[in-house]
Design an enzyme around this catalytic site. Structure first.
Site, PDB file in Angstrom:
ATOM      1  N   LYS A  12     -21.842  39.144 -20.938  1.00 16.55           N
ATOM      2  CA  LYS A  12     -21.784  38.810 -22.220  1.00 16.55           C
ATOM      3  C   LYS A  12     -20.175  38.150 -22.286  1.00 16.55           C
ATOM      4  CE  LYS A  12     -24.180  39.123 -26.043  1.00 16.55           C
ATOM      5  NZ  LYS A  12     -25.401  38.434 -26.136  1.00 16.55           N
ATOM      6  N   THR A  57     -27.229  42.027 -21.826  1.00 14.39           N
ATOM      7  CA  THR A  57     -25.901  41.443 -22.247  1.00 14.39           C
ATOM      8  C   THR A  57     -25.463  42.065 -23.823  1.00 14.39           C
ATOM      9  OG1 THR A  57     -26.964  39.328 -23.219  1.00 14.39           O
ATOM     10  CG2 THR A  57     -25.774  39.348 -20.889  1.00 14.39           C
ATOM     11  N   ARG A 174      14.533  12.981 -20.397  1.00 17.71           N
ATOM     12  CA  ARG A 174      13.306  12.682 -21.010  1.00 17.71           C
ATOM     13  C   ARG A 174      13.049  14.120 -21.980  1.00 17.71           C
ATOM     14  NH1 ARG A 174       8.459  13.828 -16.686  1.00 17.71           N
ATOM     15  NH2 ARG A 174       9.388  15.688 -15.706  1.00 17.71           N
ATOM     16  N   GLN A 217       6.861  19.959 -11.161  1.00 19.82           N
ATOM     17  CA  GLN A 217       6.731  21.010  -9.859  1.00 19.82           C
ATOM     18  C   GLN A 217       7.553  21.862  -9.908  1.00 19.82           C
ATOM     19  OE1 GLN A 217       5.878  17.832 -10.429  1.00 19.82           O
ATOM     20  NE2 GLN A 217       3.828  17.198  -9.169  1.00 19.82           N
ATOM     21  N   HIS A 245       3.045  14.936 -23.027  1.00 19.75           N
ATOM     22  CA  HIS A 245       4.101  13.575 -22.981  1.00 19.75           C
ATOM     23  C   HIS A 245       4.607  13.594 -24.239  1.00 19.75           C
ATOM     24  CE1 HIS A 245       3.041  12.820 -18.863  1.00 19.75           C
ATOM     25  NE2 HIS A 245       1.809  12.973 -19.241  1.00 19.75           N
TER      26      HIS A 245
END
Length: 290
Positions: A12, A57, A174, A217, A245
């Protein structure tokens, strides 16, 4: 050629549960989304339709709510209780997995004082856990989901390969923003869950804010490393970081300059950075991630 039944499970999913702890006039809210998944001796059900080994369930949903009656406590402990119950109470069930997502609420200020029973949903990320129990041992995962963070500077992205389809300009400054989904694996099924979560969360935020980033990364690895350095009970961290972005808006058609102040926040497509950081002596994960 023979056709056989492979791995299977059922359960469930997304049982919404809210508990109000009423300690006199001071109330507390626990808001959960609980998913149950069971596996075991289910061959007859798939091959013949026999349901004598199937715990409905709907029963699973009722169990989720009934177990909340005596209190929930830390979500890891609550998930452990449920998983062990499903395996020990049903002969046909060999493995139970219980996943819990907790939605944070913060107490309102009324008249300059903390309200006793008024709350607002906060946006600091949702705490998560997933517990798997196979009748002999349990594996516990913790984590956080949808933790949105942003550095308005201190991030670069340049030096990437350029070929015929490359249009992206290199940048030495940025905005770096992401919605962190992190899942960590505990070495054992006992820990100070609340302390581990608070420390891991603080470590993720500290590493994100304190890392001068040349790539998302690099930031991912720094965040996972910081969690392992500060929470010894955690042996592995998996992170999923969508790059949210923010593109500088061209205001020149309006006769205006834009010295890095006005951006267009794009929701898709987006870069998706995923990775695992773990101790080199981490014990086997078993079925924890399956």
């Amino acid at each position: 050629m023979a056709i056989v039944l492979g791995d299977n499970r059922y359960g469930k999913a997304e049982n919404r549960l809210v508990r109000v702890d009423r300690d006199g006039d001071e109330h507390r809210i626990t808001d959960l989304n609980v998913s149950v998944s069971l596996s075991g001796d289910m061959s007859d059900t798939h091959l013949t339709g026999a349901n004598d080994k199937v715990l409905a369930t709907d029963t699973q949903k009722n169990t989720v709510h009934a177990f909340a009656r005596d209190g929930i406590g830390e979500i890891e402990d609550y998930a452990l209780r449920l998983a062990r119950h499903f395996v020990t109470s049903q002969e046909s069930i060999q493995t139970a997995r219980v996943a819990v997502e907790s939605y944070p609420w913060q107490r309102l200020q009324v008249g300059g004082k903390p309200a006793h029973h008024s709350f607002a949903r906060s946006g600091g990320g949702n705490r998560t856990t997933t517990v798997t129990y196979d009748g002999e041992r349990a594996w516990v995962l913790g984590g956080v989901r949808d933790l949105t963070v942003l550095n308005s500077t201190g991030s670069e992205f340049w030096g990437f390969p350029r070929e015929e389809y490359t249009t992206l300009a290199e940048t030495k400054d940025r905005i770096l923003s992401t919605a962190v989904s992190a899942t960590w694996r505990f070495a054992a099924d006992e820990a100070d869950w609340a302390k581990a979560y608070d420390t891991a969360l603080a470590s993720l935020l500290d590493a994100f804010g304190g890392t001068y980033s040349y790539s998302l990364q690099q930031t991912l690895y720094a965040m996972g490393t910081r969690v392992l350095e500060t929470v010894p009970e955690i042996v592995e961290v998996r992170l999923s970081l969508p790059n949210k972005h923010n593109f500088l808006t061209d205001l020149s058609p309006f006769g205006l300059d834009n010295p890095g102040e006005v951006f267009h926040a794009a929701d898709r497509p987006y870069g998706l950075i995923e990775g695992t950081v773990l101790r080199d002596d981490a014990p086997p994960a078993g079925p924890a991630w399956n």
